[in-house]
Design a protein around this motif. Sequence first.
Motif, PDB file in Angstrom:
ATOM      1  N   ASP A  94     -15.428 -36.366 -26.469  1.00  0.00           N
ATOM      2  CA  ASP A  94     -16.471 -35.915 -27.383  1.00  0.00           C
ATOM      3  C   ASP A  94     -16.646 -36.943 -28.498  1.00  0.00           C
ATOM      4  N   VAL A  95     -17.852 -37.036 -29.030  1.00  0.00           N
ATOM      5  CA  VAL A  95     -18.149 -37.997 -30.098  1.00  0.00           C
ATOM      6  C   VAL A  95     -18.550 -37.230 -31.352  1.00  0.00           C
ATOM      7  N   SER A 122     -10.010 -25.040 -28.993  1.00  0.00           N
ATOM      8  CA  SER A 122      -8.900 -24.124 -29.291  1.00  0.00           C
ATOM      9  C   SER A 122      -8.181 -23.692 -28.024  1.00  0.00           C
ATOM     10  N   LEU A 123      -8.943 -23.452 -26.964  1.00  0.00           N
ATOM     11  CA  LEU A 123      -8.335 -23.037 -25.700  1.00  0.00           C
ATOM     12  C   LEU A 123      -7.505 -24.177 -25.102  1.00  0.00           C
ATOM     13  N   LYS A 175     -21.840 -24.424 -30.821  1.00  0.00           N
ATOM     14  CA  LYS A 175     -21.260 -23.089 -30.949  1.00  0.00           C
ATOM     15  C   LYS A 175     -20.004 -22.937 -30.092  1.00  0.00           C
ATOM     16  N   ILE A 176     -20.007 -23.584 -28.918  1.00  0.00           N
ATOM     17  CA  ILE A 176     -18.894 -23.365 -27.991  1.00  0.00           C
ATOM     18  C   ILE A 176     -17.789 -24.411 -28.155  1.00  0.00           C
ATOM     19  N   GLN A 177     -18.079 -25.516 -28.832  1.00  0.00           N
ATOM     20  CA  GLN A 177     -17.091 -26.601 -28.946  1.00  0.00           C
ATOM     21  C   GLN A 177     -15.770 -26.142 -29.580  1.00  0.00           C
ATOM     22  N   GLU A 202     -17.573 -30.139 -23.231  1.00  0.00           N
ATOM     23  CA  GLU A 202     -18.218 -28.829 -23.083  1.00  0.00           C
ATOM     24  C   GLU A 202     -19.280 -28.880 -21.981  1.00  0.00           C
ATOM     25  N   HIS A 203     -20.016 -29.981 -21.930  1.00  0.00           N
ATOM     26  CA  HIS A 203     -21.051 -30.114 -20.900  1.00  0.00           C
ATOM     27  C   HIS A 203     -20.444 -30.117 -19.496  1.00  0.00           C
TER      28      HIS A 203
END
Length: 465
Positions: A384-385, A429-430, A422-424, A408-409
């Motif tokens: 991720d950037v 965390s998971l 929103k989901i990042q 995420e993608h």
Amino acid sequence: MAPHEVLENGIEGPKVFWREEILKSRNAKHQGDLPCYLIIDNKVYDVKDFLPDHPGGSVILTRLGLDATDAFNNFHPSSTNDLLANFYVGDVVSEDMHSTKEGFTKEIREIKELFKKLKYFESSKSYYFSKLFGNLGICAFSVGVLYIFGNSILGVLISAALMALFWQQCGWLAHDILHHQLFDNRNYNNLMGCFVGSVCQGFDPCWWKDKHNTHHAAPNVHGQDPDINTHPILSWSEHALTDLFDPKFSKENAKILPHWLVHLMVNYQTLSYFPILSGARISWCIQSILFILPNGQANQPSRMPISNIQRISLVLHYIWFGSITFFFIDNWFLRFTFIIAAQAICGLLLALVFSLNHNGMKILTEEESLKMDFFVEQVITGRDVITSNPANQWIVDWFCGGLDYQIEHHIFPTIPRHHFHKIQPIIQSLCEKYKIPYHKTTFFEGTKEVFATLGTVSHVASKKY
């Protein structure tokens, strides 16, 4: 009718398979007489007769002999299950069934259902159409500059840079559309992909899908992921060096390029990196054209259907681009400068982002990939950037087209990019909960990591070969 075997009570039941037995069908890629098994939800399917008709192309070959449950669900609508049933041949032996009662995969699947309830898989049509019209605005600005200042070198270069930016942004938009993020109806996405991807940008959607979906199915897997299969142009791992220099594997390569030239390219790849990126768009345009020609997929066991709409769309791209170049510039030198500058700048703008997505991250052998959870593989091979100042993250989001949320993608490829922020935190965390390496860094630091990997491979090549 699925094969059956006689059970102890004399009643016929579905044939059962051990996973080790199914794994042997990976050799079907090289031996045409073997069945082509896939496992989905502990059921076994023989897709050998379906290979030539698979709409997704050769990506299906990456999962032969494996549990393809999550890969299948990531790329197909639920309606595909009806078609899949035609190829059912039995079940996995009960003692060998995979359970998702706990663990990372189970939680990812649960989160997916939560995200559906939160409507994160639904797109904002206004968001995507504002992107489309914004991109067309960049194109109009480029053409306007060319119309007014097309007889000066400065005007040509400014117009070329704007055209390159238009193509780059259309690339990100076509990426989202062809991942079926925009419409529920996939035919609408494919048609829109023809306009944005072919007419506007000049890349055929089927060529892109064949290449990109294979990357998603096997990210950073040596010998499978086309995005790292770039040696000797760029070599990303010691596995690539083995392909290039080990006598057992390098005979075919030696027929194409002499070893002294391969050594030169590998040893100086940190210096040639940016010049190579500048040629990326030209290379992809050529590959795209070759792909849609009548024999463009002749050597592939699984071919993607090419329609006349796709061919016409690609022709239209070269008609409009050639027209503005010819009518708005009356000097052949400036015309050549405009064409080359636009291609080179776009290559840099596209490839700089592509490289950050996965290059410099862990490279897996096929053996390592076979033992790894599908979702874990997506996480540990991606980057991720972020920005040092969160208030400026929108700049990175716009320039990278949402691919700055690469992890995420890859886990949820059909979630529209405007939901990624929103989901990042949830995904990170998971990953931390299950101690799965989750990597995010700035654009500059990520580029440094890419260069460090290239330098390390060059060093190994100079010492070992």
